[in-house]
Design a protein around this motif. Structure first.
Motif, PDB file in Angstrom:
ATOM      1  N   PRO A 167     -22.542 -61.320  15.743  1.00 30.16           N
ATOM      2  CA  PRO A 167     -21.322 -61.877  16.300  1.00 30.16           C
ATOM      3  C   PRO A 167     -21.540 -63.316  16.776  1.00 30.16           C
ATOM      4  CG  PRO A 167     -21.976 -59.858  17.466  1.00 30.16           C
ATOM      5  CD  PRO A 167     -22.971 -60.095  16.423  1.00 30.16           C
ATOM      6  N   HIS A 168     -20.465 -64.088  16.614  1.00 30.26           N
ATOM      7  CA  HIS A 168     -20.553 -65.514  16.900  1.00 30.26           C
ATOM      8  C   HIS A 168     -20.741 -65.800  18.387  1.00 30.26           C
ATOM      9  CE1 HIS A 168     -18.569 -69.557  17.567  1.00 30.26           C
ATOM     10  NE2 HIS A 168     -19.533 -69.844  16.731  1.00 30.26           N
ATOM     11  N   ALA A 169     -21.570 -66.796  18.672  1.00 27.54           N
ATOM     12  CA  ALA A 169     -21.663 -67.325  20.030  1.00 27.54           C
ATOM     13  C   ALA A 169     -21.161 -68.770  19.962  1.00 27.54           C
ATOM     14  CB  ALA A 169     -23.107 -67.293  20.511  1.00 27.54           C
ATOM     15  N   LEU A 174     -16.749 -61.189  15.442  1.00 25.74           N
ATOM     16  CA  LEU A 174     -17.633 -60.604  14.423  1.00 25.74           C
ATOM     17  C   LEU A 174     -17.059 -60.878  13.039  1.00 25.74           C
ATOM     18  CD1 LEU A 174     -20.186 -58.727  14.079  1.00 25.74           C
ATOM     19  CD2 LEU A 174     -18.564 -56.828  13.909  1.00 25.74           C
ATOM     20  N   GLU A 175     -17.850 -61.502  12.184  1.00 25.36           N
ATOM     21  CA  GLU A 175     -17.426 -61.786  10.803  1.00 25.36           C
ATOM     22  C   GLU A 175     -17.640 -60.531   9.955  1.00 25.36           C
ATOM     23  OE1 GLU A 175     -15.449 -63.677   8.550  1.00 25.36           O
ATOM     24  OE2 GLU A 175     -16.187 -65.240   9.903  1.00 25.36           O
ATOM     25  N   ALA A 176     -16.779 -60.322   8.952  1.00 23.60           N
ATOM     26  CA  ALA A 176     -16.899 -59.153   8.084  1.00 23.60           C
ATOM     27  C   ALA A 176     -18.141 -59.268   7.205  1.00 23.60           C
ATOM     28  CB  ALA A 176     -15.654 -59.033   7.205  1.00 23.60           C
ATOM     29  N   VAL A 177     -18.794 -58.126   6.955  1.00 22.70           N
ATOM     30  CA  VAL A 177     -20.002 -58.120   6.122  1.00 22.70           C
ATOM     31  C   VAL A 177     -19.681 -58.613   4.712  1.00 22.70           C
ATOM     32  CG1 VAL A 177     -21.881 -56.715   5.177  1.00 22.70           C
ATOM     33  CG2 VAL A 177     -21.014 -56.252   7.469  1.00 22.70           C
ATOM     34  N   ASP A 178     -18.523 -58.220   4.184  1.00 21.72           N
ATOM     35  CA  ASP A 178     -18.141 -58.669   2.831  1.00 21.72           C
ATOM     36  C   ASP A 178     -18.050 -60.183   2.739  1.00 21.72           C
ATOM     37  OD1 ASP A 178     -18.064 -56.142   1.901  1.00 21.72           O
ATOM     38  OD2 ASP A 178     -15.875 -55.921   1.977  1.00 21.72           O
ATOM     39  N   ARG A 179     -17.542 -60.779   3.791  1.00 21.48           N
ATOM     40  CA  ARG A 179     -17.431 -62.243   3.825  1.00 21.48           C
ATOM     41  C   ARG A 179     -18.821 -62.889   3.810  1.00 21.48           C
ATOM     42  NH1 ARG A 179     -16.310 -66.547   2.624  1.00 21.48           N
ATOM     43  NH2 ARG A 179     -15.472 -68.234   3.884  1.00 21.48           N
ATOM     44  N   LEU A 180     -19.738 -62.315   4.598  1.00 19.38           N
ATOM     45  CA  LEU A 180     -21.105 -62.843   4.633  1.00 19.38           C
ATOM     46  C   LEU A 180     -21.792 -62.639   3.288  1.00 19.38           C
ATOM     47  CD1 LEU A 180     -22.062 -61.519   8.181  1.00 19.38           C
ATOM     48  CD2 LEU A 180     -21.601 -63.900   7.547  1.00 19.38           C
ATOM     49  N   ARG A 181     -21.513 -61.506   2.650  1.00 18.38           N
ATOM     50  CA  ARG A 181     -22.095 -61.247   1.335  1.00 18.38           C
ATOM     51  C   ARG A 181     -21.615 -62.298   0.329  1.00 18.38           C
ATOM     52  NH1 ARG A 181     -20.340 -56.555   0.601  1.00 18.38           N
ATOM     53  NH2 ARG A 181     -22.196 -55.339   1.094  1.00 18.38           N
ATOM     54  N   PHE A 202     -24.544 -55.152  20.504  1.00 18.77           N
ATOM     55  CA  PHE A 202     -23.306 -54.872  21.242  1.00 18.77           C
ATOM     56  C   PHE A 202     -22.092 -54.795  20.305  1.00 18.77           C
ATOM     57  CE2 PHE A 202     -26.241 -57.337  23.887  1.00 18.77           C
ATOM     58  CZ  PHE A 202     -26.486 -56.404  24.889  1.00 18.77           C
ATOM     59  N   ALA A 203     -22.327 -54.957  19.017  1.00 13.42           N
ATOM     60  CA  ALA A 203     -21.233 -55.008  18.038  1.00 13.42           C
ATOM     61  C   ALA A 203     -21.065 -53.655  17.355  1.00 13.42           C
ATOM     62  CB  ALA A 203     -21.511 -56.091  17.004  1.00 13.42           C
ATOM     63  N   GLU A 204     -19.963 -53.509  16.626  1.00 16.24           N
ATOM     64  CA  GLU A 204     -19.713 -52.214  15.995  1.00 16.24           C
ATOM     65  C   GLU A 204     -20.413 -52.069  14.637  1.00 16.24           C
ATOM     66  OE1 GLU A 204     -15.258 -53.423  14.306  1.00 16.24           O
ATOM     67  OE2 GLU A 204     -15.549 -52.405  16.223  1.00 16.24           O
ATOM     68  N   ARG A 205     -20.921 -53.168  14.092  1.00 20.03           N
ATOM     69  CA  ARG A 205     -21.675 -53.061  12.836  1.00 20.03           C
ATOM     70  C   ARG A 205     -22.603 -54.270  12.708  1.00 20.03           C
ATOM     71  NH1 ARG A 205     -16.479 -54.658  11.304  1.00 20.03           N
ATOM     72  NH2 ARG A 205     -16.528 -56.906  10.948  1.00 20.03           N
ATOM     73  N   ASP A 206     -23.618 -54.116  11.824  1.00 23.16           N
ATOM     74  CA  ASP A 206     -24.516 -55.239  11.546  1.00 23.16           C
ATOM     75  C   ASP A 206     -24.466 -55.557  10.055  1.00 23.16           C
ATOM     76  OD1 ASP A 206     -26.109 -53.399  10.151  1.00 23.16           O
ATOM     77  OD2 ASP A 206     -27.444 -53.078  11.856  1.00 23.16           O
ATOM     78  N   ASP A 303     -10.823 -60.831  21.770  1.00 21.96           N
ATOM     79  CA  ASP A 303     -11.756 -59.705  21.663  1.00 21.96           C
ATOM     80  C   ASP A 303     -13.157 -60.228  21.395  1.00 21.96           C
ATOM     81  OD1 ASP A 303      -9.804 -57.822  22.033  1.00 21.96           O
ATOM     82  OD2 ASP A 303      -9.365 -57.641  19.886  1.00 21.96           O
ATOM     83  N   SER A 304     -14.133 -59.545  21.984  1.00 19.52           N
ATOM     84  CA  SER A 304     -15.529 -59.930  21.764  1.00 19.52           C
ATOM     85  C   SER A 304     -16.324 -58.727  21.295  1.00 19.52           C
ATOM     86  CB  SER A 304     -16.132 -60.459  23.068  1.00 19.52           C
ATOM     87  OG  SER A 304     -17.539 -60.542  22.958  1.00 19.52           O
ATOM     88  N   GLN A 305     -17.288 -58.984  20.421  1.00 19.91           N
ATOM     89  CA  GLN A 305     -18.201 -57.925  19.959  1.00 19.91           C
ATOM     90  C   GLN A 305     -19.598 -58.166  20.521  1.00 19.91           C
ATOM     91  OE1 GLN A 305     -18.022 -55.380  17.348  1.00 19.91           O
ATOM     92  NE2 GLN A 305     -15.796 -55.395  17.429  1.00 19.91           N
ATOM     93  N   SER A 306     -19.670 -59.002  21.568  1.00 19.44           N
ATOM     94  CA  SER A 306     -20.964 -59.359  22.151  1.00 19.44           C
ATOM     95  C   SER A 306     -21.064 -58.858  23.589  1.00 19.44           C
ATOM     96  CB  SER A 306     -21.122 -60.877  22.131  1.00 19.44           C
ATOM     97  OG  SER A 306     -21.660 -61.286  20.909  1.00 19.44           O
TER      98      SER A 306
END
Ligand SMILES: *Cc1c(COP(=O)(O)O)cnc(C)c1O
Length: 367
Positions: A167-169, A174-181, A202-206, A303-306
């Motif tokens: 997740p971004h600081a 939190l960026e989507a995994v598909d986007r990072l892929r 602290f996020a819902e996915r890695d 919303d934060s995922q951190s």
């Protein structure tokens, strides 16, 4: 008279959050986990024998790499242990980036440097400046997401190492995994994508699945025990990547970059991961409570995922945020203020224990 290289003489060093000596401070400014490390970690440190200190530590931290590999379903050759996540960043810049002659800060020019989002972790450009590598900065969209042409811009600037905090600081998005892929796929063959997962616990996915993908050999994940495992003082982090990337990073490492005490503690930390995970859930629950209550008081809180919130008492009003920061500080509550574009009307507030968060909310309601 200065003896240093020019770029060191001109360097503005990284500015860490304040670490006040006064124990009564409610410290919500450096994103530490408010709960203690697991008892197993403290026992492991206590059980270290004099003989382990007399000898050099395992040079490649093999016991740690074994348990980290097992924890993440990877091979030990896909893991490197580092002296904090910060050392992994320095290693990656040493290994992938060139020193550009002339201007270390040349925005986007030169090639061979790092590519970052704006805003991002403020240590990245400092490490690049030490190396002399140019920095390409691409602003995030209004909702802190990566712009569509992010990878294309990094490629055209000639960046060799692209650093994305997820997740971004400091936003917590939190960026989507598909986007990072997709971004890793676009960069493949041209640049390495280092996904800085310092806050992923602290996020819902890695984004772990990307490391296992055989057609993505250019992804490095950064992990740290500083946040999720309550061990910021230990200085232990690690990288996960294709074995060839790890082998290259390993070449540039100090011979004994992690010490015997830290290795013992780090192994115990991963072995007692369930206890750390209990703290992650407490932090998430409190994060939602604090966000809700600040919103009820009129603050804008995405919303934060951190384990922190980037919250604005009054969007667009920089002076309000600065004055709230100072009032909180006078009341012994430390949060973080960034004197930086797009952040001057906001405060970054680390999620604390329920008691610490109550103190914050109480102070805010009495401003
Ligand atoms: C905390 C942090 C790290 C790593 O910190 P270490 O304490 O050196 O492990 C890396 N990236 C970001 C964005 C961080 O906040």
């Amino acid at each position: 008279m200065s003896y240093e290289r020019d770029r060191i003489a001109r360097l503005s060093p990284y500015v860490p959050g304040e670490q006040p000596a006064d124990g009564d401070i409610v410290k919500l400014n450096t994103n530490e986990n408010p709960y203690p490390p697991s008892a197993a970690v403290m026992e492991a440190i206590g059980a270290v024998q004099a003989e382990q200190l007399r000898r050099y530590p395992p040079p490649q931290a093999k016991p740690f790499r074994d348990i980290a590999a097992k924890t993440h379903g990877l091979d030990p050759a896909q893991v490197i242990a580092t002296n904090g996540g910060d050392e992994l960043l320095r290693l990656a810049i040493t290994v992938y980036c060139d020193a550009a002659p002339g201007t270390p800060e040349s925005p986007g020019g030169g090639g061979g440097g790092i590519g970052v989002t704006e805003p991002t972790y403020s240590l990245y450009p400092v490490l690049a400046a030490i190396q002399g590598a140019p920095v390409t900065r691409v602003p995030l969209d209004d909702d802190w997401s990566l712009p569509d042409d992010f990878a294309a811009r990094m490629i055209s600037a000639g960046a060799k190492l692209v650093l994305v905090v997820n997740p971004h600081a400091p936003s917590g998005r939190l960026e989507a995994v598909d986007r990072l892929r997709d971004i890793a796929g676009e960069l493949r063959g041209k640049a390495v994508l280092l996904i800085d997962e310092a806050y992923v616990d602290f996020a819902e996915r890695d984004a772990l699945s990307l490391v296992g993908e055989s057609d993505l050999d250019n992804v490095i994940l950064l992990r740290t025990l500083s946040k999720g495992y309550s061990l910021a003082g230990l200085r232990f982090g690690y990288g996960l990547a294709h074995a060839d990337r790890i082998a290259a990073l390993d070449k540039a490492r100090d011979s004994y970059n992690t010490d015997a005490l830290a290795q013992a503690a780090a192994v115990a930390a991963l072995a007692s991961r369930d206890q750390a995970a209990a703290s992650w859930q407490l932090v998430r629950d409190e994060r939602e409570r604090v966000a809700r209550q600040l919103r009820d008081m009129g603050w804008q809180v995405p919303d934060s995922q951190s384990n922190f919130l980037l919250a604005s008492p009054n969007p667009g009003q920089d002076a309000v945020a600065a004055s709230v920061f100072n009032s909180l500080k006078q009341r012994g509550i430390f949060v973080r203020y960034f004197d930086q574009d797009r952040l001057r009307d906001k405060l970054r507030i680390t999620v604390g224990t329920p008691g610490q968060n109550d103190a914050l909310l109480e102070a805010v309601s009495n401003l």
